[in-house]
Design a protein around this motif. Structure first.
Motif, PDB file in Angstrom:
ATOM      1  N   TRP A  54       0.830  -1.208   0.000  1.00 29.29           N
ATOM      2  CA  TRP A  54       0.000   0.000   0.000  1.00 29.29           C
ATOM      3  C   TRP A  54       0.867   1.262   0.000  1.00 29.29           C
ATOM      4  N   LEU A  57       2.351   1.725  -3.473  1.00 30.83           N
ATOM      5  CA  LEU A  57       1.383   2.248  -4.437  1.00 30.83           C
ATOM      6  C   LEU A  57       1.076   3.719  -4.204  1.00 30.83           C
ATOM      7  N   TYR A  65      -2.722   2.736 -12.432  1.00 33.17           N
ATOM      8  CA  TYR A  65      -3.281   2.696 -11.081  1.00 33.17           C
ATOM      9  C   TYR A  65      -4.078   3.974 -10.847  1.00 33.17           C
ATOM     10  N   GLY A  68      -6.666   3.647  -4.524  1.00 30.68           N
ATOM     11  CA  GLY A  68      -6.753   2.496  -3.651  1.00 30.68           C
ATOM     12  C   GLY A  68      -6.778   2.934  -2.210  1.00 30.68           C
ATOM     13  N   GLN A  81      -8.113  -1.757  -4.736  1.00 29.99           N
ATOM     14  CA  GLN A  81      -7.361  -1.021  -5.733  1.00 29.99           C
ATOM     15  C   GLN A  81      -8.216  -0.849  -6.977  1.00 29.99           C
TER      16      GLN A  81
END
Length: 108
Positions: A54, A57, A65, A68, A81
């Motif tokens: 996490w 990201l 992406y 999330g 996500q």
């Protein structure tokens, strides 16, 4: 002196609403439930790995992406996500399926 700023919103809309997207969005959910709290050696490392993923990201989001979030609940941890497409998700986490293939010569 305090000035009042008029809002462009006219009020609160009651009910449920959905968003229409031009392109499909992939929702990827990862969850883990802890059955035995005292067996730290079984669930502590996967929990830390989920937190590391996490953080990775959030600090350096890969291409594709969208968003999330991480959530904690009574007996576990979870992460949701949102990705632009499946190709972006697969490029971020490539998977080899060789361990799942059956030898076809033995079946015939």
């Amino acid at each position: 002196m305090i000035q009042r700023v008029e809002s462009s919103m006219k009020g609160v809309f009651s009910g449920r609403y959905t968003a229409e997207m031009a392109d499909p969005v992939i929702l990827f959910v990862i969850c883990m439930r802890v059955n035995r709290l005292l067996t730290l050696h079984r669930w502590l490392l996967p929990t830390f790995n989920t937190l590391r993923l996490w953080i990775h990201l959030k600090t350096s989001p890969p291409e594709g992406y969208l968003y999330g979030y991480l959530y904690l609940y009574w007996r576990g941890i979870g992460m949701m996500q949102y990705w632009k497409n499946f190709d972006s998700l697969e490029a971020f986490a490539p998977v080899s399926y060789t361990h799942l293939t059956l030898p076809t010569s033995d079946l015939v």
